[in-house]
Design a protein around this motif. Structure first.
Motif, mmCIF file in Angstrom:
data_model
loop_
_atom_site.group_PDB
_atom_site.id
_atom_site.type_symbol
_atom_site.label_atom_id
_atom_site.label_comp_id
_atom_site.label_asym_id
_atom_site.label_seq_id
_atom_site.Cartn_x
_atom_site.Cartn_y
_atom_site.Cartn_z
ATOM 1 N N SER A 84 0.879 -1.172 0.000
ATOM 2 C CA SER A 84 0.000 0.000 0.000
ATOM 3 C C SER A 84 0.908 1.211 0.000
ATOM 4 C CB SER A 84 -0.916 -0.003 1.233
ATOM 5 O OG SER A 84 -1.753 1.130 1.221
ATOM 6 N N ASN A 85 0.920 1.948 -1.102
ATOM 7 C CA ASN A 85 1.922 2.995 -1.248
ATOM 8 C C ASN A 85 1.482 3.991 -2.310
ATOM 9 O OD1 ASN A 85 4.286 4.400 -0.882
ATOM 10 N ND2 ASN A 85 5.651 2.759 -1.543
ATOM 11 N N THR A 86 2.213 5.094 -2.380
ATOM 12 C CA THR A 86 2.006 6.103 -3.413
ATOM 13 C C THR A 86 3.122 5.989 -4.441
ATOM 14 O OG1 THR A 86 0.992 7.594 -1.805
ATOM 15 C CG2 THR A 86 1.739 8.565 -3.873
ATOM 16 N N HIS A 87 2.749 6.018 -5.717
ATOM 17 C CA HIS A 87 3.711 5.852 -6.795
ATOM 18 C C HIS A 87 3.535 6.983 -7.805
ATOM 19 C CE1 HIS A 87 4.217 1.692 -5.275
ATOM 20 N NE2 HIS A 87 2.904 1.754 -5.106
ATOM 21 N N THR A 88 4.610 7.314 -8.534
ATOM 22 C CA THR A 88 4.581 8.420 -9.486
ATOM 23 C C THR A 88 4.562 7.893 -10.910
ATOM 24 O OG1 THR A 88 5.805 9.803 -7.939
ATOM 25 C CG2 THR A 88 5.744 10.526 -10.229
ATOM 26 N N THR A 89 3.613 8.392 -11.705
ATOM 27 C CA THR A 89 3.452 7.947 -13.082
ATOM 28 C C THR A 89 4.452 8.650 -14.010
ATOM 29 O OG1 THR A 89 1.831 9.657 -13.576
ATOM 30 C CG2 THR A 89 0.999 7.578 -12.686
ATOM 31 N N GLY A 145 -3.520 0.102 -3.547
ATOM 32 C CA GLY A 145 -3.720 -0.740 -2.374
ATOM 33 C C GLY A 145 -3.857 -2.185 -2.788
ATOM 34 N N GLY A 146 -2.770 -2.938 -2.671
ATOM 35 C CA GLY A 146 -2.805 -4.339 -3.076
ATOM 36 C C GLY A 146 -2.540 -5.284 -1.940
ATOM 37 N N ASN A 147 -2.949 -4.915 -0.724
ATOM 38 C CA ASN A 147 -2.540 -5.658 0.456
ATOM 39 C C ASN A 147 -3.471 -6.817 0.828
ATOM 40 O OD1 ASN A 147 -3.729 -2.888 0.987
ATOM 41 N ND2 ASN A 147 -4.321 -3.918 2.878
ATOM 42 N N GLY A 148 -4.522 -7.043 0.068
ATOM 43 C CA GLY A 148 -5.300 -8.270 0.248
ATOM 44 C C GLY A 148 -4.634 -9.401 -0.524
ATOM 45 N N ASP A 149 -4.727 -10.615 -0.029
ATOM 46 C CA ASP A 149 -4.012 -11.729 -0.657
ATOM 47 C C ASP A 149 -4.416 -11.919 -2.121
ATOM 48 O OD1 ASP A 149 -2.880 -12.046 1.807
ATOM 49 O OD2 ASP A 149 -4.022 -13.856 2.332
ATOM 50 N N ALA A 150 -5.715 -11.967 -2.394
ATOM 51 C CA ALA A 150 -6.178 -12.154 -3.767
ATOM 52 C C ALA A 150 -5.889 -10.914 -4.610
ATOM 53 C CB ALA A 150 -7.669 -12.477 -3.787
ATOM 54 N N ILE A 151 -6.050 -9.754 -3.990
ATOM 55 C CA ILE A 151 -5.788 -8.507 -4.719
ATOM 56 C C ILE A 151 -4.320 -8.431 -5.116
ATOM 57 C CG2 ILE A 151 -5.759 -5.985 -4.541
ATOM 58 C CD1 ILE A 151 -8.110 -6.210 -2.597
ATOM 59 N N PHE A 152 -3.418 -8.826 -4.221
ATOM 60 C CA PHE A 152 -1.993 -8.788 -4.544
ATOM 61 C C PHE A 152 -1.691 -9.623 -5.783
ATOM 62 C CE2 PHE A 152 2.175 -10.879 -4.236
ATOM 63 C CZ PHE A 152 2.996 -9.758 -4.338
ATOM 64 N N LEU A 194 -5.445 -1.104 -13.731
ATOM 65 C CA LEU A 194 -5.753 -1.561 -12.375
ATOM 66 C C LEU A 194 -7.256 -1.680 -12.146
ATOM 67 C CD1 LEU A 194 -3.018 0.304 -10.301
ATOM 68 C CD2 LEU A 194 -2.973 -1.995 -11.300
ATOM 69 N N LYS A 195 -8.027 -0.814 -12.784
ATOM 70 C CA LYS A 195 -9.485 -0.941 -12.682
ATOM 71 C C LYS A 195 -9.946 -2.261 -13.290
ATOM 72 C CE LYS A 195 -13.809 1.356 -13.966
ATOM 73 N NZ LYS A 195 -14.418 2.531 -14.660
ATOM 74 N N ARG A 196 -9.416 -2.614 -14.459
ATOM 75 C CA ARG A 196 -9.800 -3.874 -15.094
ATOM 76 C C ARG A 196 -9.379 -5.081 -14.254
ATOM 77 N NH1 ARG A 196 -7.932 -1.217 -19.818
ATOM 78 N NH2 ARG A 196 -6.004 -2.468 -19.788
ATOM 79 N N ALA A 197 -8.286 -4.911 -13.506
ATOM 80 C CA ALA A 197 -7.802 -5.996 -12.653
ATOM 81 C C ALA A 197 -8.495 -6.017 -11.286
ATOM 82 C CB ALA A 197 -6.296 -5.878 -12.466
ATOM 83 N N ASP A 198 -9.396 -5.074 -11.070
ATOM 84 C CA ASP A 198 -10.127 -4.984 -9.794
ATOM 85 C C ASP A 198 -9.165 -4.776 -8.622
ATOM 86 O OD1 ASP A 198 -12.521 -4.792 -8.456
ATOM 87 O OD2 ASP A 198 -12.651 -6.937 -8.020
ATOM 88 N N VAL A 199 -8.204 -3.871 -8.831
ATOM 89 C CA VAL A 199 -7.234 -3.506 -7.795
ATOM 90 C C VAL A 199 -7.548 -2.081 -7.324
ATOM 91 C CG1 VAL A 199 -4.802 -3.019 -7.313
ATOM 92 C CG2 VAL A 199 -5.433 -5.001 -8.702
ATOM 93 N N PRO A 200 -7.737 -1.844 -6.036
ATOM 94 C CA PRO A 200 -8.008 -0.498 -5.556
ATOM 95 C C PRO A 200 -6.859 0.457 -5.898
ATOM 96 C CG PRO A 200 -8.488 -2.119 -3.852
ATOM 97 C CD PRO A 200 -7.767 -2.844 -4.947
ATOM 98 N N ALA A 201 -7.194 1.536 -6.591
ATOM 99 C CA ALA A 201 -6.178 2.506 -6.974
ATOM 100 C C ALA A 201 -6.861 3.827 -7.301
ATOM 101 C CB ALA A 201 -5.369 2.023 -8.174
ATOM 102 N N THR A 202 -6.166 4.910 -7.072
ATOM 103 C CA THR A 202 -6.692 6.222 -7.430
ATOM 104 C C THR A 202 -5.555 7.205 -7.603
ATOM 105 O OG1 THR A 202 -8.167 8.040 -6.774
ATOM 106 C CG2 THR A 202 -6.934 6.977 -5.024
ATOM 107 N N LYS A 203 -5.802 8.178 -8.424
ATOM 108 C CA LYS A 203 -4.930 9.336 -8.450
ATOM 109 C C LYS A 203 -5.094 10.078 -7.128
ATOM 110 C CE LYS A 203 -4.462 13.766 -10.862
ATOM 111 N NZ LYS A 203 -4.988 14.618 -11.957
#
Length: 397
Positions: free
Chosen positions: A236-241, A250-257, A308-317
């Motif tokens: 779970s972190n902030t990254h720069t595009t 936020g990929g800290n769930g086992d399936a989400i990771f 990430l939206k298509r992969a169902d991974v929580p993410a936002t700008k």
């Protein structure tokens, strides 16, 4: 639509600036009649804080929405007498002076509760009504620092930093509103007796500090500043595009990771049994964050969020207010309310939260002019026009 849930509840607010007024604002948004007592000499200083329009703070119009402004000179005996009369007919009194100030004014708990045994008095202060620091001044910044929040906010190689808003004051205001409602419920089921709700800013912040205390108490662990990551919760972190935007992933769930790793082309990490659980991922956090950083940094923000939206991974700008203003989700839920200033200028105010399906809160009117409701409120107390005029002439209102 049914009436608002706090309709019929009468509140007198002696607060200034943030904590007390925010507490009263929450109650006003859900139907309480909030009478804000202000000094005839300029009123609440918040009227002049931050960006102004035609001499009045834009913040003021939100912080004081749905409130009635009454000017009373609390240094004048007639002003104090009127304040007591208002409190005698109130369900809740809110104040955020330093402990002892209300007593010096003749408006302390002993006086007001004798007039009105069912009264609930919300007292917000830096350090509470008791203890060796009770008489010291304390603002939200002090509460955030002493409550532990600032120590853990920022990056490990830099000094602690503040949030971009006065979060400590607002947290205290929310606790005050919650306490007031619990006290009203207690009054309802326990013979009608009121009580004091004592909120200290530093305690309000400390109450939000998750596992800080038990971790220290059990093993001496002191949580430190860790920037945008939370050690032990990975990833779970902030990254720069590539185009310089910042996104939180936020990929800290086992399936989400696993979905995240597959989406960024790292099937090796997705299928690694050592990374199937949070403990294993946290042990290799640097490796995982390097992989996400590399992928995010090679793409523009739109592409990152689409994948990430298509992969169902929580993410936002990370949103600026400009992003919020044009966001479809905010618009769909009515969080950007259109309003008009007294001169007709259009602007927006935040929608009311939380959402109640049967009895929602609303903005009925914006923050009032100083003393706008003095005459009508005093008339409701039984004072005639001549009495009100005489009080104004004497400087009591």
């Amino acid at each position: 639509m049914s009436q608002k849930p706090l309709q019929g509840v009468k509140v007198v607010e002696f607060g200034t600036l943030i904590a007390g007024p925010f507490c009263a604002r929450v109650l006003a948004e859900f139907g309480a009649e909030v009478i804000k007592v202000e000094s005839p000499d300029g009123g609440d200083p918040l009227r002049q804080w931050r960006k102004l329009h035609e001499g009045t703070s834009l913040w003021w119009y939100v912080q004081a929405r749905n409130k009635k402004s009454v000017t009373l000179n609390l240094k004048h005996p007639d002003g104090v007498a009127l304040a007591r009369k208002l409190c005698a007919n109130a369900d809740i009194v809110i104040e955020n002076f330093r402990p002892g100030v209300m007593e010096k004014l003749g408006l302390g708990w002993e006086v007001l509760s004798a007039d009105n045994p069912g009264l609930v008095m919300v007292r917000l202060s830096g350090f509470g009504q008791t203890g060796p620091m009770a008489q010291q001044p304390g603002f939200g910044a002090i509460g955030e620092s002493m409550g532990g929040l600032r120590f853990v906010t920022g990056f490990p190689d830099r000094p602690p930093v503040k949030s971009g808003i006065s979060i400590g004051d607002s947290i205290a205001g929310l606790w005050g509103a919650i306490g007031a409602l619990m006290a009203l419920r207690h009054r309802e089921v326990n013979g009608g007796r009121g009580q004091v709700v004592d909120v200290a800013l530093y305690e309000a912040v400390f109450a939000m500090m998750e596992s800080l205390l038990p971790e220290y108490s059990m093993g001496g662990h002191v949580r430190e500043r860790t920037g945008n990551i939370m050690p032990g919760i990975t990833p779970s972190n902030t990254h720069t595009t590539r185009d310089g935007e910042h996104v939180v992933v936020g990929g800290n769930g086992d399936a989400i990771f696993k979905r995240l790793m597959l989406a960024i082309g790292r099937s090796d990490l997705a299928e690694d049994p050592a990374l199937a659980g949070n403990a294993g991922r946290s042990a290799r956090a640097d490796e995982i964050y390097a992989a996400i950083d590399a992928w995010v940094g090679a793409h523009d923000v739109g592409d990152v969020l689409d994948v990430l939206k298509r992969a169902d991974v929580p993410a936002t700008k990370v949103y600026s207010i400009a992003d919020i203003f044009r966001d479809a989700q905010y618009a769909a839920r009515g969080m950007l309310e259109e309003a008009a200033l007294p001169d007709g200028a259009a602007f927006h105010v935040p929608g009311v939260v939380p959402r109640l399906t049967e009895s929602p809160g609303a903005t009925d009117w914006l923050g009032p002019r100083l003393g706008e409701h003095t005459d009508s409120v005093l008339a409701a107390l039984g004072l005639g026009a001549e009495n009100i005029a005489a009080l104004r002439e004497s400087g009591a209102i």
